[in-house]
Design an enzyme around this catalytic site. Structure first.
Site, PDB file in Angstrom:
ATOM      1  N   SER A 174      11.268 -44.989  14.218  1.00  0.00           N
ATOM      2  CA  SER A 174      12.489 -44.197  14.294  1.00  0.00           C
ATOM      3  C   SER A 174      12.195 -42.725  14.529  1.00  0.00           C
ATOM      4  O   SER A 174      11.095 -42.232  14.270  1.00  0.00           O
ATOM      5  CB  SER A 174      13.281 -44.344  12.995  1.00  0.00           C
ATOM      6  OG  SER A 174      12.583 -43.713  11.923  1.00  0.00           O
ATOM      7  N   ARG A 175      13.226 -42.010  14.975  1.00  0.00           N
ATOM      8  CA  ARG A 175      13.072 -40.565  15.163  1.00  0.00           C
ATOM      9  C   ARG A 175      12.826 -39.876  13.822  1.00  0.00           C
ATOM     10  O   ARG A 175      11.960 -38.998  13.737  1.00  0.00           O
ATOM     11  CB  ARG A 175      14.321 -39.974  15.815  1.00  0.00           C
ATOM     12  CG  ARG A 175      14.148 -38.488  16.147  1.00  0.00           C
ATOM     13  CD  ARG A 175      15.431 -37.786  16.561  1.00  0.00           C
ATOM     14  NE  ARG A 175      16.055 -38.371  17.723  1.00  0.00           N
ATOM     15  CZ  ARG A 175      16.921 -37.710  18.500  1.00  0.00           C
ATOM     16  NH1 ARG A 175      17.209 -36.445  18.235  1.00  0.00           N
ATOM     17  NH2 ARG A 175      17.485 -38.311  19.528  1.00  0.00           N
ATOM     18  N   GLY A 178       9.209 -40.534  12.776  1.00  0.00           N
ATOM     19  CA  GLY A 178       8.268 -39.831  13.627  1.00  0.00           C
ATOM     20  C   GLY A 178       8.259 -38.339  13.370  1.00  0.00           C
ATOM     21  O   GLY A 178       7.195 -37.710  13.287  1.00  0.00           O
ATOM     22  N   GLU A 197       6.159 -42.520  19.342  1.00  0.00           N
ATOM     23  CA  GLU A 197       7.168 -43.080  20.253  1.00  0.00           C
ATOM     24  C   GLU A 197       8.399 -43.347  19.402  1.00  0.00           C
ATOM     25  O   GLU A 197       8.337 -44.133  18.452  1.00  0.00           O
ATOM     26  CB  GLU A 197       6.625 -44.342  20.919  1.00  0.00           C
ATOM     27  CG  GLU A 197       7.550 -44.900  21.992  1.00  0.00           C
ATOM     28  CD  GLU A 197       8.244 -46.163  21.542  1.00  0.00           C
ATOM     29  OE1 GLU A 197       9.441 -46.059  21.156  1.00  0.00           O
ATOM     30  OE2 GLU A 197       7.634 -47.220  21.576  1.00  0.00           O
ATOM     31  N   CYS A 234      12.460 -50.907  22.108  1.00  0.00           N
ATOM     32  CA  CYS A 234      12.591 -49.476  22.388  1.00  0.00           C
ATOM     33  C   CYS A 234      13.067 -49.219  23.807  1.00  0.00           C
ATOM     34  O   CYS A 234      13.515 -48.111  24.114  1.00  0.00           O
ATOM     35  CB  CYS A 234      11.272 -48.773  22.127  1.00  0.00           C
ATOM     36  SG  CYS A 234       9.856 -49.571  22.890  1.00  0.00           S
TER      37      CYS A 234
END
Length: 459
Positions: A174-175, A178, A197, A234
């Protein structure tokens, strides 16, 4: 060692596949495919190491008689960064996990690897981790070449990222996850790179000629793409920008019919299922968004997510930035676009993406020519007349893109160039011949492709 890991993993194939199905609910057919991809990419990196050009060997011979100043003898190659922490992904328990692409490329670079196993598939992680350990022992490599830790929560991950011996991070997720790792790595006394990623909605552009020529076909294959892996990929196409023209209604009707016939498949975890439900509700409750169709509910022992398809006009989309945010699952939003100017306006507001896709026909060549430079700026992989789901492991692929698709836009996490993330160049000036690395010696004993005095060859 890489080839031995592949053999060890294959030797437990049947047991491993059964465990993946039990822990994740991923269908057996897909697991067999993912297993093959995992062992294939290990062998691909083994071939890269044997071939040797990844080292980027360069030699500029000295010119002691040059005036007014002599030129020194300079030789360069890449060396490993050092120990790498790999965070296993939830949605690919094999190919992006313990023996997945990050681990394979880091080991190929010569870096020891510490894997943080994912809590969604602990048994699978343990089986693959033991296979790697067996390969390390069988090839007489140091004990610290590979290790793995289990543990829930944020503390273990941050402890790994901030450990002073760690030199780089590989992450797929996940953002929020990350960015937390990026922040922790940047705040170290010695900051280190994080190759994360993260999120992507993978926009798809439908041009008028393509819609007129095959609108219904595009609608059916579109839904086949968003339902692959129940949308938990993704590269799932979560956003479609369609120019309203002849064939648009054929496209939308075919997509609606395909969604209505779809049956919910298992989701990877209760947490992902809950996040998906919140994301769907956010779309449903946004002004201007209309529900086109929803799929049938499933009946499985795992948390299941129905397929959803929504539509909105471009003006409403531009007023609501949250509509361009990723929802991880089998949901997608079709934006109805008036003309090329409005399409470009939307594209220039989108965040960085892993992929951008365009469906075009011969009649669309002029429009496509204007769009291509925008697509190159937007994404790491540009797809024409296809769908972004499915990432080929090869030399030319890019699985990366501008932020927030990744934290390092100049890299890829899939394909042979992934090895570059875990290497750095070192130059040797006037080094005595008997101290030089074998790859930089004059007689080139490994027979590598090298750039010598600016000429590329096996010399």
């Amino acid at each position: 060692m890489l080839e031995c890991i592949a053999e060890e993993v294959e030797s437990i194939g049947d047991q491993l596949v059964a465990r993946v199905v039990a822990e994740t609910g991923i269908p057996e057919t897909r697991v067999h495919g993912e297993l093959a991809r995992t062992t294939n990419q290990l062998r691909v990196f083994a071939a890269v190491v044997r071939e040797g050009s990844y080292l980027g060997a360069r030699i500029d011979r000295g010119a002691p008689d040059r005036t007014p100043l002599p030129r020194p003898d300079l030789r360069q190659q890449k060396i490993p960064l050092g120990p790498v922490v790999v965070f296993a992904a939830s949605n690919f328990p094999l190919a992006f996990s313990v023996a997945g692409g990050d681990t394979a490329s880091a080991l190929a670079a010569g870096c020891p690897v510490v894997v943080k196993a994912h809590s969604s598939h602990p048994g699978v992680s343990e089986m693959v981790g033991r296979a790697i350990r067996a390969a390390v022992q069988a090839t007489d490599l140091p004990e610290g070449t590979f290790s793995m830790l289990h543990g829930p929560g944020r503390d273990l991950g941050i402890s790994l990222v901030t450990h002073p011996r760690i030199k780089a991070i590989g992450f797929t997720g996940s953002r929020a996850g990350g960015l937390a790792l990026v922040k922790a790595a940047a705040n170290r006394s010695e900051p280190i790179p994080v190759f994360a990623e993260m999120s992507s909605v993978n926009p798809v552009l439908l041009l008028p000629g393509a819609l007129a020529a095959r609108g219904a076909e595009i609608g059916r294959t579109y839904i086949a793409s968003i339902t692959t892996g129940n949308g938990q990929l993704c590269t799932s196409p979560g956003l479609v920008l369609a120019m309203e023209a002849d064939g648009f209604h054929d496209f939308l009707n075919a997509a609606q019919e395909t969604v209505t016939g779809s049956i919910a498949q298992p989701m990877l975890s209760a947490t992902i299922s809950e996040e998906y439900a919140r994301g769907v509700e956010r779309l449903r409750s946004t002004d201007g968004v209309e529900t086109v169709a929803s799929g049938k509910a499933g009946n499985t022992i795992h948390s299941a997510g129905r397929t959803w398809l929504f539509t909105v006009d471009a003006d409403a989309f531009l007023r609501n930035p949250q509509l361009s945010e990723e929802v991880f699952g089998a949901v997608s939003l079709v934006v109805r676009v008036r003309d090329l100017e409005q399409l470009l306006q939307i594209m220039r507001r989108l965040e960085g993406q892993l992929t951008a896709t365009v469906h075009l026909d011969s009649a669309d060549r002029e429009i496509a020519g204007q769009l291509l430079p925008e697509l190159e700026l937007l994404a790491g992989r540009v797809v024409v007349n296809g769908w972004p789901t499915g990432v080929e492991v090869c030399a030319a692929v890019v699985h990366g893109g501008p932020f927030p698709a990744t934290s390092a836009p100049a890299t890829t996490s899939v394909g042979t160039r992934a090895i570059d993330r875990f290497l750095r160049p070192v130059s040797y000036q006037n080094m005595p011949a008997d101290f030089l690395p074998v790859e930089l010696q004059d007689d080139n004993p490994r027979g590598l492709w090298r750039r010598v005095d600016n000429e590329l060859g096996r010399h």
